[in-house]
Design a protein around this motif. Sequence first.
Motif, PDB file in Angstrom:
ATOM      1  N   THR A 133      33.221  55.176  61.988  1.00 44.12           N
ATOM      2  CA  THR A 133      32.956  56.531  62.466  1.00 44.12           C
ATOM      3  C   THR A 133      34.287  57.235  62.699  1.00 44.12           C
ATOM      4  N   GLY A 134      34.423  58.442  62.168  1.00 41.36           N
ATOM      5  CA  GLY A 134      35.649  59.204  62.348  1.00 41.36           C
ATOM      6  C   GLY A 134      36.651  59.055  61.220  1.00 41.36           C
ATOM      7  N   HIS A 135      36.314  58.333  60.162  1.00 44.45           N
ATOM      8  CA  HIS A 135      37.197  58.140  59.006  1.00 44.45           C
ATOM      9  C   HIS A 135      37.492  59.514  58.387  1.00 44.45           C
ATOM     10  N   VAL A 136      38.756  59.913  58.428  1.00 41.80           N
ATOM     11  CA  VAL A 136      39.186  61.231  57.962  1.00 41.80           C
ATOM     12  C   VAL A 136      40.058  61.087  56.723  1.00 41.80           C
ATOM     13  N   LEU A 137      39.923  62.052  55.820  1.00 33.44           N
ATOM     14  CA  LEU A 137      40.800  62.158  54.654  1.00 33.44           C
ATOM     15  C   LEU A 137      41.694  63.376  54.857  1.00 33.44           C
ATOM     16  N   VAL A 138      42.984  63.197  54.633  1.00 30.84           N
ATOM     17  CA  VAL A 138      43.967  64.265  54.784  1.00 30.84           C
ATOM     18  C   VAL A 138      44.576  64.510  53.411  1.00 30.84           C
ATOM     19  N   VAL A 156      37.567  59.595  69.049  1.00 35.40           N
ATOM     20  CA  VAL A 156      36.790  58.413  68.652  1.00 35.40           C
ATOM     21  C   VAL A 156      37.404  57.187  69.321  1.00 35.40           C
ATOM     22  N   PRO A 157      36.654  56.508  70.173  1.00 36.37           N
ATOM     23  CA  PRO A 157      37.215  55.331  70.855  1.00 36.37           C
ATOM     24  C   PRO A 157      37.725  54.281  69.851  1.00 36.37           C
ATOM     25  N   ILE A 186      41.796  55.993  59.718  1.00 36.68           N
ATOM     26  CA  ILE A 186      40.615  55.197  60.049  1.00 36.68           C
ATOM     27  C   ILE A 186      40.725  54.643  61.472  1.00 36.68           C
ATOM     28  N   PRO A 187      39.812  55.065  62.367  1.00 36.24           N
ATOM     29  CA  PRO A 187      39.817  54.478  63.711  1.00 36.24           C
ATOM     30  C   PRO A 187      39.599  52.967  63.613  1.00 36.24           C
ATOM     31  N   MET A 188      40.471  52.208  64.285  1.00 34.44           N
ATOM     32  CA  MET A 188      40.433  50.747  64.186  1.00 34.44           C
ATOM     33  C   MET A 188      40.324  50.080  65.542  1.00 34.44           C
ATOM     34  N   ASN A 189      39.476  49.065  65.587  1.00 27.39           N
ATOM     35  CA  ASN A 189      39.434  48.158  66.726  1.00 27.39           C
ATOM     36  C   ASN A 189      39.730  46.734  66.281  1.00 27.39           C
ATOM     37  N   THR A 190      39.574  46.480  64.987  1.00 28.14           N
ATOM     38  CA  THR A 190      39.927  45.186  64.390  1.00 28.14           C
ATOM     39  C   THR A 190      40.555  45.443  63.026  1.00 28.14           C
ATOM     40  N   ALA A 192      33.112  67.944  65.136  1.00 33.74           N
ATOM     41  CA  ALA A 192      33.271  68.818  66.303  1.00 33.74           C
ATOM     42  C   ALA A 192      34.056  68.117  67.418  1.00 33.74           C
ATOM     43  N   GLN A 193      33.794  66.825  67.612  1.00 32.80           N
ATOM     44  CA  GLN A 193      34.517  66.073  68.645  1.00 32.80           C
ATOM     45  C   GLN A 193      36.010  65.984  68.310  1.00 32.80           C
ATOM     46  N   ILE A 194      36.322  65.768  67.032  1.00 32.05           N
ATOM     47  CA  ILE A 194      37.735  65.688  66.624  1.00 32.05           C
ATOM     48  C   ILE A 194      38.393  67.056  66.770  1.00 32.05           C
ATOM     49  N   LYS A 195      37.744  68.106  66.273  1.00 29.68           N
ATOM     50  CA  LYS A 195      38.299  69.461  66.377  1.00 29.68           C
ATOM     51  C   LYS A 195      38.607  69.822  67.817  1.00 29.68           C
TER      52      LYS A 195
END
Length: 130
Positions: free
Chosen positions: A35-40, A75-76, A97-101, A124-127
């Motif tokens: 969740t939250g994987h963004v492309l720039v 994104v936690p 990419i949000p990472m926890n592992t 919306a949360q990221i913005k």
Amino acid sequence: MASIFSKIVAGEIPAHIVAETTEFLAFLDVSPLTTGHVLVIPKKEIDYIFDMDEESYFGLTLFAKIVATGLKKAVPCIKVGVAVIGLEVPHVHIHLIPMNTVSDMNFSKPKLSPTQEELAETAAQIKAQL
């Protein structure tokens, strides 16, 4: 032929945009690893990241850093991972990419299938953090 990303820049294909400047665009991956994987991307279509002129390369990197900072707040996660692969779409793009592992960055694992509503909410949360 224009890449899918050039079509997003032109507004021909909808995207969940999280940040934009005159030169760069950041939007959610519709088949994310997490969740939250963004492309720039740069708005100018260039196939290979190391073919970019220095000013554009540094600008893209700084823009990605700004987006990653907001992404981590929205994104936690422990860290935001960065990957540049560039084989699947012939247009420079940086994956944030949000990472926890470590396995969160495994591109061979099954992708998520978020709904349009979930993507809109995440965008919306990221913005809100930028």
